[in-house]
Scaffold this active site. Structure first.
Site, mmCIF file in Angstrom:
data_model
loop_
_atom_site.group_PDB
_atom_site.id
_atom_site.type_symbol
_atom_site.label_atom_id
_atom_site.label_comp_id
_atom_site.label_asym_id
_atom_site.label_seq_id
_atom_site.Cartn_x
_atom_site.Cartn_y
_atom_site.Cartn_z
ATOM 1 N N ARG A 1 11.126 -15.633 -42.568
ATOM 2 C CA ARG A 1 11.465 -17.022 -42.219
ATOM 3 C C ARG A 1 12.512 -17.071 -41.109
ATOM 4 O O ARG A 1 12.219 -17.431 -39.966
ATOM 5 C CB ARG A 1 11.971 -17.767 -43.463
ATOM 6 C CG ARG A 1 11.935 -19.304 -43.352
ATOM 7 C CD ARG A 1 13.025 -19.922 -42.514
ATOM 8 N NE ARG A 1 14.374 -19.632 -42.996
ATOM 9 C CZ ARG A 1 15.472 -20.022 -42.371
ATOM 10 N NH1 ARG A 1 15.396 -20.702 -41.226
ATOM 11 N NH2 ARG A 1 16.669 -19.696 -42.846
ATOM 12 N N ASP A 2 13.731 -16.671 -41.417
ATOM 13 C CA ASP A 2 14.810 -16.753 -40.432
ATOM 14 C C ASP A 2 14.534 -15.843 -39.239
ATOM 15 O O ASP A 2 14.896 -16.156 -38.105
ATOM 16 C CB ASP A 2 16.130 -16.365 -41.104
ATOM 17 C CG ASP A 2 17.351 -16.778 -40.297
ATOM 18 O OD1 ASP A 2 17.182 -17.432 -39.255
ATOM 19 O OD2 ASP A 2 18.471 -16.441 -40.697
ATOM 20 N N CYS B 1 19.139 -18.775 -34.505
ATOM 21 C CA CYS B 1 18.990 -20.183 -34.865
ATOM 22 C C CYS B 1 18.600 -20.994 -33.630
ATOM 23 O O CYS B 1 19.250 -20.886 -32.589
ATOM 24 C CB CYS B 1 20.305 -20.708 -35.452
ATOM 25 S SG CYS B 1 20.274 -22.477 -35.808
#
Length: 286
Positions: free
Chosen positions: A15-16, A239
């Site tokens: 995911r990240d 991010c």
């Protein structure tokens, strides 16, 4: 040197690690990565997010990934940024969810167009709904040390979010160095104070390696008694709303360090090297 002898590594690569990739990673390749990681012995993995695909296209296959994880029978975590996402997770029988809130309101506004306080208010019904359905809640405090929009993030800002998460009944609170600007002294002092104030709360460290201090920060957190850490195989990640931030601490490097120190991690360290090569092949970044 005092440190926990048993460490849990929570793999966040699927995911990240992949969420910010500019070229879509095929769903079948994601499934292959998850299966390879499961075979290495990871007790928990963060595998997908129910975020709207308009904002994070890489996570458009969340339902298919969740169905696959259910078939594998693994314990996995799915990010649920709002009540609509949580309802999807409940319908899909997700065992653990993750909720993110920035200690920095400036970051929170950039990320989800809400202040930190507004996001915390939204957590009230979400936590209640998740608890009602027996779902484990993983509460992330993003930008717990510094923020690309605000600069330094104070301990009181982190404390305010932490207090609310504890009151709401979070099962685990993740302290995130989202842009990778923390240093070991700051990490040690911040985790030590949090553990003193909330002795019954489970804390996890989440470090990015922007300044090549992620491993040192893990050691500093361990000195403060932290025994759970997020990591991403191949050091993937970054991010979308944190300019300049690089990937997560690499699982294979962290596992090697911990294994050399005599820590029990329950992971096939040698097998990680092969899976790391596969994970890196999924990235289109230089």
């Amino acid at each position: 040197m005092l440190f926990p002898k048993q460490i849990e590594l929570i793999e966040v690569g699927p995911r990240d690690g992949l969420q910010n990739e500019p070229v879509l990673v095929p769903t079948e390749k994601k499934k292959e990565l998850i299966q390879k990681l499961a075979r290495l012995g990871f007790a928990r993995m963060e595998t997908t997010s129910f975020v709207h695909p308009k904002w994070v296209p890489q996570m458009a296959d969340a339902n298919e990934i969740v169905n696959y994880c259910n078939q594998l029978g693994i314990t996995y975590i799915a990010l649920t940024p709002n009540m609509k996402a949580l309802k999807r997770a409940i319908e899909a029988k997700v065992p653990q969810i993750a909720v993110f809130i920035g200690a920095s309101s400036a970051f929170n506004k950039k990320n989800i167009n809400k202040t930190t306080e507004e996001s915390l208010d939204e957590c009230n019904p979400m936590f209640a709904k998740a608890k009602e359905n027996g779902i484990f809640i993983r509460a992330y405090i993003s930008m717990s040390f510094s923020c690309p929009y605000q600069g330094e993030v104070s301990f009181n800002e982190v404390l305010g979010v932490c207090e609310r998460f504890v009151k709401l009944g979070a099962d685990e609170i993740v302290i995130g160095d989202t842009n990778g600007q923390a240093d070991p002294k700051m990490v040690y002092e911040r985790f030590l104070r949090l553990r003193e104030l909330f002795p019954n709360t489970v804390f996890t460290g989440h470090f990015h390696d922007t300044k090549k201090m992620a491993l040192a920060n893990v050691l500093a957190a361990m000195q403060a008694g932290i025994a759970k850490f997020d990591s991403a195989v191949g050091g993937l990640g970054g991010c979308p709303y944190s300019p300049g931030a690089t990937g997560n601490v690499a699982t294979e490097e962290l596992a090697q360090m911990l294994s050399s120190m005599g820590c029990e991690i329950g992971i096939d360290v040698q097998g990680l090297q092969e899976v790391s090569h596969f994970a890196k092949s999924l990235s289109s970044r230089d």
